[in-house]
Design an enzyme around this catalytic site. Structure first.
Site, PDB file in Angstrom:
ATOM      1  N   GLY A 157      42.214  50.321  15.322  1.00 35.35           N
ATOM      2  CA  GLY A 157      42.977  51.359  14.553  1.00 35.35           C
ATOM      3  C   GLY A 157      44.221  50.650  13.670  1.00 35.35           C
ATOM      4  O   GLY A 157      43.787  49.696  12.974  1.00 35.35           O
ATOM      5  N   MET A 158      45.254  51.203  14.057  1.00 31.67           N
ATOM      6  CA  MET A 158      46.493  50.525  13.440  1.00 31.67           C
ATOM      7  C   MET A 158      47.335  49.587  14.156  1.00 31.67           C
ATOM      8  O   MET A 158      48.528  49.061  13.939  1.00 31.67           O
ATOM      9  CB  MET A 158      47.512  51.669  13.092  1.00 31.67           C
ATOM     10  N   ASP A 187      27.909   6.037  18.481  1.00 37.33           N
ATOM     11  CA  ASP A 187      26.850   7.181  18.739  1.00 37.33           C
ATOM     12  C   ASP A 187      26.736   7.298  20.302  1.00 37.33           C
ATOM     13  O   ASP A 187      25.947   8.358  20.693  1.00 37.33           O
ATOM     14  CB  ASP A 187      25.416   6.516  18.346  1.00 37.33           C
ATOM     15  N   ASP A 216      34.454  55.861  21.991  1.00 38.04           N
ATOM     16  CA  ASP A 216      35.300  54.774  21.825  1.00 38.04           C
ATOM     17  C   ASP A 216      34.245  53.763  20.736  1.00 38.04           C
ATOM     18  O   ASP A 216      34.771  53.098  19.838  1.00 38.04           O
ATOM     19  CB  ASP A 216      35.124  53.838  22.954  1.00 38.04           C
TER      20      ASP A 216
END
Length: 510
Positions: free
Chosen positions: A431-432, A36, A296
């Protein structure tokens, strides 16, 4: 008590130790078995401080079980009193040592007769409360102890400071960006011509607690710790408090208006107006307001996110995503089950569904079902995100070392709005990006993640099906993988082949 390999909020004694080790010259003694006593290691590793953690473990071993704990505990208190000369020694059991049902208050009373330090027993029910509730209770107990002591001795000064002043309550060790938030709150108050009277517990001295009533009001930035103390000070000393978390542009402005209200109540003939300050900060200092209207940020409109964390951070981030950045929140949740009502009230209307749980598997299954574009959560949600290939921004404790940054990263105030806007924007895959990396190769050599999130799954993907999955663009791969696994489970299939993938596709489009 339950066995788990991940807990969002730790056991009660961790909360008590966090408060005790936040104060200066306070020592904590933990009455506990070996195992503990991991707090020292955890704090030394995570908190970027030079001082040793002021916590001693009074180990419950076979000798203690045979003879009783009193002698050992009292000896440890007296030894630390002589070695460290602390102002206060806090004794706390753990949920394990509480099973012994010992009268620890009797040990404290006995040690107090020979100790030069003040000695108190943490008044916490270790079976009923978690780390955050215990921290809140322990802070209130320490504040109450010293204010009542000063009142008995006639040394309590309740005269207000000449200039407007505030106490900041709830900044403490191992908190999420607490040190940075504290600096930002001090700067915010300084801009409003409000002096900081005391910051507790972080870096505060228990000897200075009797000066708390000199402040005009208390500022409690987080619900998890400090609220009980603020309520106690309001009830017994008539001190108003502000508990609106200044996170995000809207809530920071609301917090400042609350501060204005309390200051004007005390000086009605010389009213202050903070609206010009709010306007200037929102339009020119914080970049988040114009960024949220930029092209953006408009790319994120309609994207879906999931939020999970402590009540304060999860509620604030949910409102920022929905209200300030136009992002749809598929689900928001908290592990603070004791604060469920407040949490639901705060996020109502800003999300599709609400989840309150301290079981990480429920959170993982919810994320897998919703398939968000990004996750905002704790360290555990970061792990879940990696397994599901979903980006994750960390917004709440519990966290690991990378969220104890050396640089200035507040989440509160106007500088905090910039940090949060950055975190949110950078968490989404743009995006991609992934697909282009896969088409043109580059240096991205990561393999497809074919592990399912559920821990009880027995599905396996063969080599050919993994290659086929790899050909699928990253932004839809996760969805196809989950649909295929769902089809396999429904048809009691344990090994996924290319044929199974096509069968799943046909079944879905049928």
């Amino acid at each position: 008590m339950k066995l788990a390999y991940w807990m969002y909020a730790g056991p009660a004694h961790i909360g008590t130790l966090r408060v005790a080790s936040s104060f200066k010259n306070v020592h904590a003694i933990m009455h506990a078995p070996l195992g503990d006593d991991y707090f020292n290691v955890m704090r030394s590793m995570l908190e970027r401080e030079r001082d040793f953690t002021p916590v001693t473990a009074s180990i419950v071993d076979r000798h203690v079980l045979a003879r009783g704990s009193q002698e050992k505990v009292v000896d440890n208190i007296n030894r630390k009193d002589k070695e460290e000369r602390p102002d206060l020694i806090v004794l706390t059991p753990t949920c394990t040592s509480s099973i012994l049902q010992e009268d620890l208050q009797n040990f404290v009373d006995r040690a107090s007769t020979t100790s030069n330090s003040d000695v108190i027993l943490a008044d916490v029910n270790h079976y009923r409360v978690n780390e955050l509730q215990a921290a809140d209770r322990t802070l209130e107990q320490v504040v109450r102890y010293y204010l009542e002591k000063a009142r008995r001795q006639g040394t309590l000064d309740q005269s207000l400071t000449k200039e407007p002043s505030a106490n900041i309550i709830g900044i403490f060790t191992l908190g999420f960006h607490n040190q940075h938030d504290c600096r930002e709150l001090k700067r915010l108050l300084q801009d409003l011509n409000i002096k900081v009277n005391k910051v507790i517990p972080e870096g505060g001295s228990v000897k200075d607690l009797q000066s708390l009533p000199k402040a005009w009001f208390n500022l409690v930035p987080y619900r998890e710790i400090g609220l009980m103390t603020a309520i106690y000070l309001e009830k017994n000393f008539g001190m108003p408090y502000v508990s609106i978390t200044p996170m995000g542009i809207v809530d920071t402005a609301e917090c400042i208006r609350q501060i204005q209200k309390h200051v004007n109540n005390l000086i009605p003939n010389k009213k202050v107006d903070y609206e010009p300050y709010i306007d200037q900060q929102t339009r020119f200092v914080s970049q988040a307001a114009w960024f949220s209207r930029s092209i953006d940020c408009q790319n994120l409109t309609g994207k879906k996110a999931v939020v999970f964390g402590d009540a304060t951070h999860a509620a604030s981030i949910t409102r920022i995503l929905a209200r300030e950045m136009g992002i749809r929140v598929g689900c928001t949740g908290t592990y603070c089950k004791h604060d469920t009502e407040w949490f639901k009230e705060q996020v109502q209307g800003f999300c599709d569904e609400i989840l309150t749980t301290d079981d990480h598997t429920e959170v993982g299954d919810m994320i897998a079902r919703i398939e968000p574009s990004a996750i905002f959560g704790t360290q555990m949600e970061r792990h879940i995100g990696k397994r599901l290939d979903i980006p994750c921004g960390v917004i709440s404790s519990p966290v690991h070392i990378q969220n104890f940054p050396l640089g200035y990263r507040p989440f509160l105030g106007y500088e905090g709005t910039n940090q949060i806007a950055d975190l949110i924007y950078n968490s989404f895959t743009l995006g991609m990006e992934d697909h282009l990396l896969e088409i043109f190769g580059g240096h991205d050599t990561k393999e497809v993640i074919t592990k399912s999130l559920s821990t009880d799954t027995d599905l396996t993907w063969n080599y050919e099906s993994q290659l086929e999955l790899n050909k699928i663009p990253g932004f839809v791969r996760g969805k196809i993988k989950r649909n295929t696994e769902k089809f396999a489970r429904q048809n009691n299939i344990t090994t996924i082949t290319v044929e199974i993938m096509y069968a799943a596709k046909e079944a879905l489009s049928a």
